[in-house]
Design a protein around this motif. Structure first.
Motif, PDB file in Angstrom:
ATOM      1  N   ILE A 174       0.862   3.441   2.220  1.00 21.16           N
ATOM      2  CA  ILE A 174      -0.415   2.715   2.211  1.00 21.16           C
ATOM      3  C   ILE A 174      -0.457   1.760   1.026  1.00 21.16           C
ATOM      4  N   LYS A 175      -0.026   2.243  -0.126  1.00 21.23           N
ATOM      5  CA  LYS A 175      -0.032   1.426  -1.343  1.00 21.23           C
ATOM      6  C   LYS A 175       0.870   0.202  -1.179  1.00 21.23           C
ATOM      7  N   GLU A 176       1.976   0.383  -0.485  1.00 18.98           N
ATOM      8  CA  GLU A 176       2.897  -0.735  -0.287  1.00 18.98           C
ATOM      9  C   GLU A 176       2.251  -1.859   0.508  1.00 18.98           C
ATOM     10  N   ILE A 177       1.444  -1.508   1.493  1.00 15.53           N
ATOM     11  CA  ILE A 177       0.742  -2.523   2.287  1.00 15.53           C
ATOM     12  C   ILE A 177      -0.367  -3.163   1.455  1.00 15.53           C
ATOM     13  N   LEU A 178      -1.130  -2.348   0.723  1.00 16.88           N
ATOM     14  CA  LEU A 178      -2.225  -2.871  -0.090  1.00 16.88           C
ATOM     15  C   LEU A 178      -1.729  -3.852  -1.141  1.00 16.88           C
ATOM     16  N   GLU A 179      -0.550  -3.622  -1.665  1.00 15.87           N
ATOM     17  CA  GLU A 179      -0.035  -4.434  -2.767  1.00 15.87           C
ATOM     18  C   GLU A 179       0.914  -5.542  -2.311  1.00 15.87           C
ATOM     19  N   PHE A 180       1.009  -5.760  -1.012  1.00 18.61           N
ATOM     20  CA  PHE A 180       1.881  -6.809  -0.483  1.00 18.61           C
ATOM     21  C   PHE A 180       1.288  -8.179  -0.831  1.00 18.61           C
ATOM     22  N   GLN A 181       1.980  -8.944  -1.644  1.00 21.07           N
ATOM     23  CA  GLN A 181       1.437 -10.177  -2.210  1.00 21.07           C
ATOM     24  C   GLN A 181       1.261 -11.300  -1.184  1.00 21.07           C
ATOM     25  N   THR A 207     -10.757   2.740  -3.596  1.00 15.92           N
ATOM     26  CA  THR A 207     -11.607   1.557  -3.373  1.00 15.92           C
ATOM     27  C   THR A 207     -12.095   0.961  -4.689  1.00 15.92           C
ATOM     28  N   THR A 208     -12.031   1.714  -5.786  1.00 11.28           N
ATOM     29  CA  THR A 208     -12.395   1.165  -7.088  1.00 11.28           C
ATOM     30  C   THR A 208     -11.291   0.280  -7.652  1.00 11.28           C
ATOM     31  N   LYS A 209     -10.080   0.413  -7.102  1.00 16.82           N
ATOM     32  CA  LYS A 209      -8.926  -0.341  -7.600  1.00 16.82           C
ATOM     33  C   LYS A 209      -8.529  -1.482  -6.675  1.00 16.82           C
ATOM     34  N   TYR A 210      -8.610  -1.240  -5.368  1.00 17.19           N
ATOM     35  CA  TYR A 210      -8.159  -2.229  -4.391  1.00 17.19           C
ATOM     36  C   TYR A 210      -9.358  -2.882  -3.707  1.00 17.19           C
ATOM     37  N   PRO A 211      -9.651  -4.146  -3.988  1.00 11.02           N
ATOM     38  CA  PRO A 211     -10.828  -4.805  -3.399  1.00 11.02           C
ATOM     39  C   PRO A 211     -10.702  -5.076  -1.907  1.00 11.02           C
ATOM     40  N   ASN A 212      -9.485  -4.961  -1.373  1.00 12.01           N
ATOM     41  CA  ASN A 212      -9.274  -5.225   0.058  1.00 12.01           C
ATOM     42  C   ASN A 212      -9.116  -3.944   0.871  1.00 12.01           C
ATOM     43  N   LEU A 213      -9.513  -2.805   0.328  1.00  8.92           N
ATOM     44  CA  LEU A 213      -9.388  -1.518   1.029  1.00  8.92           C
ATOM     45  C   LEU A 213     -10.732  -1.078   1.599  1.00  8.92           C
ATOM     46  N   ILE A 214     -10.699  -0.688   2.866  1.00  9.23           N
ATOM     47  CA  ILE A 214     -11.850  -0.068   3.530  1.00  9.23           C
ATOM     48  C   ILE A 214     -11.383   1.284   4.053  1.00  9.23           C
ATOM     49  N   VAL A 215     -12.095   2.338   3.692  1.00  5.96           N
ATOM     50  CA  VAL A 215     -11.793   3.682   4.187  1.00  5.96           C
ATOM     51  C   VAL A 215     -12.955   4.131   5.052  1.00  5.96           C
ATOM     52  N   ILE A 216     -12.673   4.487   6.304  1.00  7.48           N
ATOM     53  CA  ILE A 216     -13.751   4.967   7.167  1.00  7.48           C
ATOM     54  C   ILE A 216     -13.578   6.459   7.428  1.00  7.48           C
ATOM     55  N   GLN A 217     -14.703   7.156   7.449  1.00  6.40           N
ATOM     56  CA  GLN A 217     -14.731   8.593   7.678  1.00  6.40           C
ATOM     57  C   GLN A 217     -15.900   8.904   8.607  1.00  6.40           C
ATOM     58  N   THR A 218     -16.032  10.159   8.967  1.00  6.96           N
ATOM     59  CA  THR A 218     -17.070  10.554   9.913  1.00  6.96           C
ATOM     60  C   THR A 218     -17.524  11.975   9.628  1.00  6.96           C
ATOM     61  N   ARG A 229     -23.703  11.303  15.496  1.00 12.43           N
ATOM     62  CA  ARG A 229     -23.087   9.977  15.426  1.00 12.43           C
ATOM     63  C   ARG A 229     -23.309   9.311  14.076  1.00 12.43           C
ATOM     64  N   VAL A 230     -22.830   9.936  13.023  1.00 13.03           N
ATOM     65  CA  VAL A 230     -22.897   9.346  11.690  1.00 13.03           C
ATOM     66  C   VAL A 230     -21.480   9.155  11.151  1.00 13.03           C
ATOM     67  N   GLY A 231     -21.149   7.909  10.853  1.00 13.40           N
ATOM     68  CA  GLY A 231     -19.879   7.581  10.238  1.00 13.40           C
ATOM     69  C   GLY A 231     -20.113   6.757   9.001  1.00 13.40           C
ATOM     70  N   ILE A 232     -19.110   6.660   8.153  1.00 14.74           N
ATOM     71  CA  ILE A 232     -19.270   5.922   6.908  1.00 14.74           C
ATOM     72  C   ILE A 232     -18.066   5.029   6.666  1.00 14.74           C
ATOM     73  N   ALA A 233     -18.312   3.956   5.940  1.00 21.99           N
ATOM     74  CA  ALA A 233     -17.243   3.122   5.410  1.00 21.99           C
ATOM     75  C   ALA A 233     -17.374   3.131   3.895  1.00 21.99           C
ATOM     76  N   ILE A 234     -16.262   3.354   3.211  1.00 16.39           N
ATOM     77  CA  ILE A 234     -16.212   3.338   1.759  1.00 16.39           C
ATOM     78  C   ILE A 234     -15.344   2.149   1.362  1.00 16.39           C
ATOM     79  N   THR A 235     -15.898   1.264   0.560  1.00 14.37           N
ATOM     80  CA  THR A 235     -15.186   0.046   0.220  1.00 14.37           C
ATOM     81  C   THR A 235     -15.815  -0.553  -1.026  1.00 14.37           C
ATOM     82  N   ASN A 236     -15.248  -1.610  -1.556  1.00 12.77           N
ATOM     83  CA  ASN A 236     -15.828  -2.176  -2.774  1.00 12.77           C
ATOM     84  C   ASN A 236     -17.239  -2.700  -2.471  1.00 12.77           C
ATOM     85  N   PRO A 237     -18.118  -2.709  -3.464  1.00 16.91           N
ATOM     86  CA  PRO A 237     -19.525  -3.051  -3.207  1.00 16.91           C
ATOM     87  C   PRO A 237     -19.752  -4.403  -2.547  1.00 16.91           C
TER      88      PRO A 237
END
Length: 374
Positions: A174-181, A207-218, A229-237
């Motif tokens: 995952i980190k390799e994709i996030l950091e692909f320039q 998400t505090t380090k990578y501004p382009n990361l979205i994590v979704i959970q449920t 039917r409650v889901g969440i997205a965690i991402t930079n503000p």
């Protein structure tokens, strides 16, 4: 190229002035501003719920509890929606221009990524998982190759643990994709099944380090609350703000919110953890039992979720969709035991996906399979 929100988000979304609803201004006192029915609901409900009033459009209390539970520094990192599917659809609408942009998926994977892309007239680039021997791992080098070749890809969808694969994606991948320039889009990691992993594995805190990361959970899976039917997205503000600006004004109901808030109290979290431990035991026991059947080639994937993928074979010992489909239909139509046929997915020939049930449910399932897998 570093991620920049102004370049990544569709211009019309970025400049959007969100609908300002009545509860954005005031939420207490004599409320005569939202055309609600002050005489109350037409049902016998707990008056304390105030169902005649619109719910909190910001889900403030729920977001505070989620931030504490997931170890994220602020409620500002959260979007709360109608299941994970709302977050998936919103991400595509926010970042992808219809008829122009694309998403990248790694099949076999969750089908709603493609459904939402098709609804929004967004293209789909497929970089298959490594399915060798049921490995079901992403291939970062191939993903990066696709991203470098096609600048219209705006979202990479990674399902971890996967559905239908049940395999957790390695953090280094995952980190390799996030950091692909060479990629300046977003990476969305779908963690619907993350609580079933035996080791802490969520990348939500990233998400505090990578501004382009979205994590979704449920709350549908580990908390057993599929019905609310409650889901969440965690991402930079900044991204969370765009999501919250784009959503429908009162997307999560008062009833759903109340149940979710109760579930995130200490007693609810303890109950969730207890149930997860029971699922682990039943998962291990089911795998051991299934592997004893002569027509079972094996259990695919890493089994990091609340289901197993079992591969059935014909009399020649070959994975066989026709045989698996007949077992699936016989279980459902004759025995009233419903599992999921997954034989048409890449690397899943002859496969049934079986959700982890109770010990009593597994006993019945195994008895019937003993008759069918001779």
């Amino acid at each position: 190229m570093p991620f920049t929100l102004s370049r990544a988000v569709r211009p019309n979304i970025l400049s959007l002035l969100p609908y300002r609803c009545a509860r954005d201004d005031y939420d207490s006192g004599i409320l005569l501003d939202a055309n609600e029915n002050s005489y109350g609901p037409a049902t016998e409900a707990n008056p304390a719920l105030q169902l005649e009033r619109y719910p909190d459009p910001h889900q403030t209390e729920l977001k505070k509890l989620l931030a504490g539970f997931r170890g994220v520094p602020s409620p500002d990192y959260f979007f709360v929606g109608v299941g994970s599917d709302e977050s998936i659809d919103l991400a595509i609408r926010v970042f992808c221009q219809p008829g122009k942009d694309k998403i990248l998926i790694c099949p076999p994977t969750y089908g709603m990524y493609s459904v939402c892309a098709n609804i929004n007239d967004v293209g789909i680039v497929k970089v298959p998982l490594d399915v060798t021997d049921g490995k079901f791992s992403i291939i970062p080098s191939e993903i990066k190759k696709a991203l470098a070749a096609d600048k219209s890809i705006k979202i990479v969808f990674l399902c971890s643990p996967g559905n239908p694969t049940g395999t957790l994606i390695a953090e280094k991948d995952i980190k390799e994709i996030l950091e692909f320039q060479e990629y300046d889009g977003v990476v969305l990691v779908d963690e619907a099944y993350i609580d079933f992993c035996k080791e802490p594995s969520s990348v939500a805190s990233w998400t505090t380090k990578y501004p382009n990361l979205i994590v979704i959970q449920t709350l549908s899976k580990s908390f057993g609350l599929a019905g609310i039917r409650v889901g969440i997205a965690i991402t930079n503000p900044d991204i969370a703000r765009v999501f919250n600006n784009t959503k429908a004004p009162y997307n999560v109901s008062t009833l759903a919110s109340k149940v979710a808030i109760e579930a995130l109290q200490p007693a609810g979290i303890a109950k969730m953890n207890s149930n997860v431990q029971q699922i682990w035991k039943q998962r291990d026991d089911l795998i051991a039992a299934l592997n004893k059947f002569p027509r079972v080639r094996g259990i695919l994937g890493a089994n990091d979720a609340n289901f197993v993928v079992v591969q059935l074979v014909n009399e020649k010992g070959e994975p066989d969709n026709e045989f698996a489909l007949s077992v699936y239909k016989r279980l459902a139509e004759t025995e009233k035991i419903v599992v999921r046929f997954r034989g048409m997915e890449l690397g899943c020939t002859g496969c049934l996906r079986i959700s982890i049930g109770t010990e009593a449910e597994h006993k019945v399932l195994l008895e019937k399979l003993a008759e069918l897998l001779q």
